[in-house]
Design a protein around this motif. Sequence first.
Motif, PDB file in Angstrom:
ATOM      1  N   THR A 245       0.801  -1.101  -0.125  1.00 58.11           N
ATOM      2  CA  THR A 245       0.023   0.095  -0.062  1.00 58.11           C
ATOM      3  C   THR A 245       0.949   1.091   0.125  1.00 58.11           C
ATOM      4  OG1 THR A 245      -0.133   0.041   2.528  1.00 58.11           O
ATOM      5  CG2 THR A 245      -1.765  -1.211   1.344  1.00 58.11           C
TER       6      THR A 245
ATOM      7  N   GLN B 115      -0.685  -0.195  -4.103  1.00 60.71           N
ATOM      8  CA  GLN B 115      -2.092  -0.062  -3.774  1.00 60.71           C
ATOM      9  C   GLN B 115      -2.429   1.261  -3.215  1.00 60.71           C
ATOM     10  OE1 GLN B 115      -3.909  -2.512  -5.110  1.00 60.71           O
ATOM     11  NE2 GLN B 115      -2.262  -3.655  -5.598  1.00 60.71           N
ATOM     12  N   ASP B 116      -3.578   1.782  -3.645  1.00 59.30           N
ATOM     13  CA  ASP B 116      -4.270   2.917  -3.218  1.00 59.30           C
ATOM     14  C   ASP B 116      -4.726   2.786  -1.833  1.00 59.30           C
ATOM     15  OD1 ASP B 116      -4.931   5.777  -3.417  1.00 59.30           O
ATOM     16  OD2 ASP B 116      -7.265   5.139  -3.745  1.00 59.30           O
ATOM     17  N   VAL B 117      -4.694   3.798  -0.832  1.00 59.75           N
ATOM     18  CA  VAL B 117      -5.296   3.766   0.540  1.00 59.75           C
ATOM     19  C   VAL B 117      -6.396   5.205   0.295  1.00 59.75           C
ATOM     20  CG1 VAL B 117      -3.526   2.691   1.696  1.00 59.75           C
ATOM     21  CG2 VAL B 117      -3.314   5.138   1.510  1.00 59.75           C
TER      22      VAL B 117
END
Length: 583
Positions: free
Chosen positions: A37, A125-127
Amino acid sequence: IMEYKRGSTLRRGQWTAFVFLLMIVHQCVGDIRYSITEEIKRGSVVGRFSQDLGIDVKTLSTRRPRIEFEGNTRYCDINQKTGDLIVNERMDREELCGQRPSCALLFDFFLENPLELHRVTLEIQDVNDNFPTFPNEVIKLEISESAIKGERFSIDEALDTDTGVNSVQGYTLSANEHFTLSVHTSADTGKYAEIVLEHELDREKQDELSLILTAYDGGKPQKSGTVVIQVRVLDANDNVPVFTQSIYKVSVPENATLGTAVVTVSASDADEGANGELTYEFSHISIKTKNTFSLDPKSGEIKIKTMIDFEDTSSFELRVKAKDGAGQAASCKVIVDVADINDNAPVILIKSLKSPLPENSPAGTEVALIYVQDRDSESNSKVRCSIEQNTYFKLSPSIKKHISLITAVELDRETQSEYNITLIATDEGYPPLSSFQTITLIVSDVNDNQPVFDEQSYSAYVTENNKPGSSLCYVTARDRDWRQNGTVVYSLLASDVDGDPLKNLFLLDSKTGVINLAGPIDYEEQPIYELRVLAKDGAGLVSYTKVLIDITDVNDNAPVILIKTLTNPIPENVAPRALWPWR
């Protein structure tokens, strides 16, 4: 998360293309994929190379593991003690990849002895770290009281720089008696909304309305943003703006100067007066795009505001909204393709260098692993590599678009101990651009030369009875090797004279080769001595020579009469001075 692909190759994008006629095979085990992330702390473990590749940590550390990124930023590093891939720099998905649906960093992981190259893909990965925002704090609409039930009015979309479920997922409208909300999904802009008239307006009863529009994302926890919609009720406005084209597509060279006009969008409104006057504004574009282009609100002319770079962004998509005086609006799409020019010279990266290289390495030994990248595209990115005026080395294709610098002949340190190898990379753009990189290679010594005496044999002359310690002569042997391999030590081979060891008569200095008398020598005992001298280098190679010591006689002995027996008696009457035979 880690995925290992044996024998596969990930797409590198538009980078370097090499032109070679010869193809050879090197060891390349496979590709590795990790997923993390965004915004995780420095030092966090991304993956475990030792475990994932099945190599124990001790062996891994001896094989000089390292990673190479194509840019200047080292987002990750290797913990040499554990073999772990760790975070080295902050990674913000929105900065790295913008609104692209997938975001990945690509880098190479090298091991030596033997050479292995693994292509590593690190998915970011996007948060949900961004709120939905509207381009303006207030949306102003002017709607005619003659508007009929079901009539729709477009409003500005909200923008959330996160992706996937963390982006804008929907809208809500505050409770009111005149309007409802209709939410749509577009492949280009995602979720957008319109307000729909449910109950007709009456300017005499209420000439202004205030609504609250909320945009929310799908993250956990959910984030939202709001905007005020101010509706002013006016007299009849029968027409909405209409663009001459729904999509404008243009191409601009990447070296276009600031202020260059890109395109002019045009819309018309059939109404008269203020209701027919149009203004233009950007709608639902990224911050980066908004900072790159300017839009004249009256003419609709779009200009370049900051320098554009094909290698950074090859295409921009803009949405332009035209509003009339009553707030009714229409939108069009503008696609700006950036045309590549040959503005990037090839970059030569030395991924691995074996220096010093043993001189007995056979022809074809790999000296360096090289990667050449050119950020341009198509023919501008095709690169030819060569070596400047050198017959000792050549280039050969290697693993995954890398190049091997290999020896063309077996090198000899005694002939040349150091090479400066200049690499030249030239692209096929017009005009072609070139870059140079010089590699310094040190040739290390191996013990391939034995000591060689200056003379095949030596002679010395000395008078007998000379004092012990006197210098007789010296021998010299030379070794073309270096340092210990070229250090020569002398010694006398074991021999004796009538049981008396020669070492008792002669001494040889092991470092200088000087031969001295160790004891008295007597010509009458032995007039000539033959010594055998051994020269040995630091690695054990030997050679031999012969030294003849010629003893010069001196008059150091008086005559001696020796009578063994007397067999004939002498008569008493023998005359004086008479001769008498001996038997």
